[in-house]
Design an enzyme around this catalytic site. Structure first.
Site, PDB file in Angstrom:
ATOM      1  N   ASP A   1      12.825   4.714   4.771  1.00 37.31           N
ATOM      2  CA  ASP A   1      12.114   5.869   5.326  1.00 37.31           C
ATOM      3  C   ASP A   1      12.363   6.032   6.826  1.00 37.31           C
ATOM      4  O   ASP A   1      12.380   7.152   7.343  1.00 37.31           O
ATOM      5  CB  ASP A   1      10.612   5.744   5.060  1.00 37.31           C
ATOM      6  CG  ASP A   1      10.240   6.134   3.634  1.00 37.31           C
ATOM      7  OD1 ASP A   1      11.135   6.602   2.899  1.00 37.31           O
ATOM      8  OD2 ASP A   1       9.066   5.982   3.260  1.00 37.31           O
TER       9      ASP A   1
ATOM     10  N   SER B   1       7.075  -4.379  -5.924  1.00 37.79           N
ATOM     11  CA  SER B   1       5.909  -4.549  -5.065  1.00 37.79           C
ATOM     12  C   SER B   1       6.293  -4.711  -3.596  1.00 37.79           C
ATOM     13  O   SER B   1       6.801  -3.795  -2.971  1.00 37.79           O
ATOM     14  CB  SER B   1       5.087  -5.738  -5.585  1.00 37.79           C
ATOM     15  OG  SER B   1       3.840  -5.810  -4.960  1.00 37.79           O
TER      16      SER B   1
ATOM     17  N   LYS C   1       6.637  -0.514  -8.686  1.00 37.37           N
ATOM     18  CA  LYS C   1       5.252  -1.003  -8.686  1.00 37.37           C
ATOM     19  C   LYS C   1       4.607  -0.618  -7.358  1.00 37.37           C
ATOM     20  O   LYS C   1       4.842  -1.261  -6.335  1.00 37.37           O
ATOM     21  CB  LYS C   1       5.182  -2.510  -8.893  1.00 37.37           C
ATOM     22  CG  LYS C   1       3.744  -3.045  -8.911  1.00 37.37           C
ATOM     23  CD  LYS C   1       3.710  -4.549  -9.126  1.00 37.37           C
ATOM     24  CE  LYS C   1       2.277  -5.068  -9.178  1.00 37.37           C
ATOM     25  NZ  LYS C   1       1.582  -4.998  -7.880  1.00 37.37           N
TER      26      LYS C   1
END
Length: 556
Positions: free
Chosen positions: A305, A294, A319
């Protein structure tokens, strides 16, 4: 005239279609509402009739709760009903705050006891120790109570008094406590791995998680660190906003961190950094594993990223679902999945599609063939649909069956209690080691205690024997199987020698916890941690960092 007539006809047709569509949509909505109302009425009628006619007395409230939970199980594991009596526990999970004595309690060998007093809070300050067995809380005998019931008795309004009676060894001890507001830090430990490398252990994303990380980083920078390891291994996640603010510590203002997309327009939100970063240049490693989930994955994924951090460890849990708490009647609430989240590259890292189940109701992970490619800021390829994959993967640590058995049967825990009673102090967590003398004392103490186990090889031979019998080959290889069994039958005495090193590690954690609590165990675990060793190695080589974060790097 003809054109005007045609236009009127066309306009009439359009209006008819639009009105018909609206009416159709209205009817669909009404049909859905009617279906819901009808089934709720049936459910209420059923409970009433069961209460009237069933041969025995029923607990109607419990039946309804079971029904609600069974219904929610058809959706996903994260959508759950929270009745009024569980509201405090839910608040603890989301805020990290409660009023009580400040101790983790649990059941070991059928006895409820203190597993970890939190440093600086009433239980620890009053002298409660790991292994203290609960006998009474005030006047209530709790020896046969469930752990959750004892936990509820220990909690209460701040500044109220409570008496706890515990058994320690052969002694019975009475301790007076004053409950306090307990705020559990999201960063139980931070420190320096070496002169240049700082380390921050982030265990939760409750309220103030970002503030806790910020304070740790500011302190470490004042101590002269020039590179950082952020550890979110085993972190189950929590508040999304805290994850965004933690990412903001390392990347500039105005950058997208995560977006949430769901059925309702109100949950479609893009979360961006809103402040100037604390340090946008410090070389950074994030440690992840299969239990990082999460919010942990938002932090790790966003930093990956933007090519801002190197990820080391194992693939994360996967998740990518967002939950929202919605109030219900009578102070109950439901935590419901309302959206999926997408990190800056555009990927969703949800590993399981709960909307697709087979005939038996089972769900499965998204296959590799259906995973999509995305690119980081520098053009590195990353994939969706199965968690966050590390940039440098490390090997999993495995333990021998004897080690599992000694821990699972609480022999390591019980020896820790004995050792603590007999020894007033030990060296600091980084200096302490289980000596050969301590280990020999442990082995002698094990004499006569049960800790049998099956080795992996023994299990394989048992499986071979079963398959051979099933497939009618057993008579042909019976002699060879018996010879193999004799050769591999384990010796506990030999295993205590062969696996001495890892058993020592388990003992070390248990003994350190008695003197230095959770922080000490984390600090001691830095020694010999393969993920940290890899992180220090990479962080000490700027060229290697550049190579890993370049578009030409190969995805493992």
């Amino acid at each position: 005239m003809i054109n005007k007539f045609k236009n009127k006809v066309f306009l009439g047709l359009v209006l008819t279609i639009l009105m018909g569509g609206a009416l159709f949509s209205f009817n669909l909505k009404n049909d859905k509402l009617f279906t819901i109302a009808k089934n709720l009425d049936i459910f209420a009628s059923l409970v009433r009739e069961l209460d009237s006619y069933y041969v025995d007395e029923i607990d109607a409230e419990n039946l309804v709760t079971v029904g609600i939970n069974a219904m929610l199980e058809e959706l996903d594991p994260y959508t759950e009903y929270i009745p009024e009596e569980n509201a405090d526990d839910f608040r603890l999970l989301t805020t990290g705050e409660y009023a009580g004595v400040g101790a983790l309690i649990g059941n070991r060998t059928g006895k409820n006891m203190v597993l970890m007093p939190y440093k600086g809070f009433p239980a620890q300050e009053a002298g409660l120790r790991i292994g203290d067995e609960f006998l009474k809380v005030d006047t209530v005998d709790v020896r046969e109570k469930e752990t959750a019931d004892i936990s509820a008795l220990l909690k209460g309004p701040a500044n109220t008094s409570i008496n706890v009676q515990v058994k320690r060894g052969d002694d019975t001890i009475s301790v007076d406590l004053v409950r306090k507001k307990i705020v559990i830090s999201n960063v139980p430990y931070y420190g320096k791995v070496d002169d240049k490398t700082g380390y921050i252990k982030l265990t939760d994303f409750t309220t103030n998680a970002a503030s806790d990380v910020r304070k740790a980083l500011v302190d470490l920078k004042s101590q002269g660190i020039s590179r950082l390891i952020l550890d979110v291994r085993d972190n189950p996640g929590g508040i999304l906003k805290e994850a965004v603010e933690i990412v903001n510590l390392f990347i500039p203002k105005g950058k997208e961190v995560v977006s949430t997309i769901g059925k309702l327009e109100s949950v479609n939100v893009v979360y961006k950094t809103t402040k100037s970063p604390l340090d946008k240049d410090i070389p950074l490693v994030v440690l992840i594993n299969e239990r990082s989930a999460s919010a942990s994955e938002i932090v790790a994924g966003a930093l990956q990223d933007y090519d801002r951090a190197i990820l080391i460890g194992k693939k994360t849990f996967g998740k990518g679902l967002v939950q929202t708490s919605i109030p219900l009647s009578y102070n109950s609430q439901v935590k419901v999945t309302t959206a999926k989240y997408y990190i800056p590259s555009g990927r969703c890292i949800q590993a399981i599609d709960y909307s697709k189940k087979d005939g038996s109701g089972k769900v499965s992970s998204i296959p590799d063939s259906l995973r999509n490619e995305f690119k980081t800021k520098n053009g590195r390829l990353v994939l969706d649909g199965a968690g966050i994959e590390p940039d440098a993967e490390t090997e999993s640590t495995t333990y021998a069956p004897i080690t599992y058995s000694l821990v699972a049967r609480n022999h390591v825990f019980d020896f820790g209690n004995k050792f603590f009673i007999e020894n007033k102090e030990i060296p600091s967590p980084r200096e302490f080691e289980v000596s050969d003398q301590i280990y020999d004392d442990f082995v002698a103490w094990l004499e006569g205690k049960e800790y049998d186990y099956t080795t992996y090889v023994e299990k394989s031979i048992d499986d071979l024997e079963k398959y051979a019998e099933k497939e009618k080959y057993y008579d042909d290889i019976k002699t060879q199987i018996e010879v193999l069994k004799k050769k591999v039958t384990h010796s506990k005495e030999q295993d205590l020698i062969t696996f001495k090193s890892e058993i020592k590690d388990a003992l070390s954690d248990e003994l350190i916890s008695r003197y230095y609590y959770q922080e000490g165990v984390i600090e001691a675990s830095l020694k010999g941690d393969v993920d940290i060793e890899e992180a220090v190695k990479i962080l000490s080589e700027p060229i290697k960092i550049s190579n890993i974060l370049s578009a030409s790097s190969k995805k493992k």
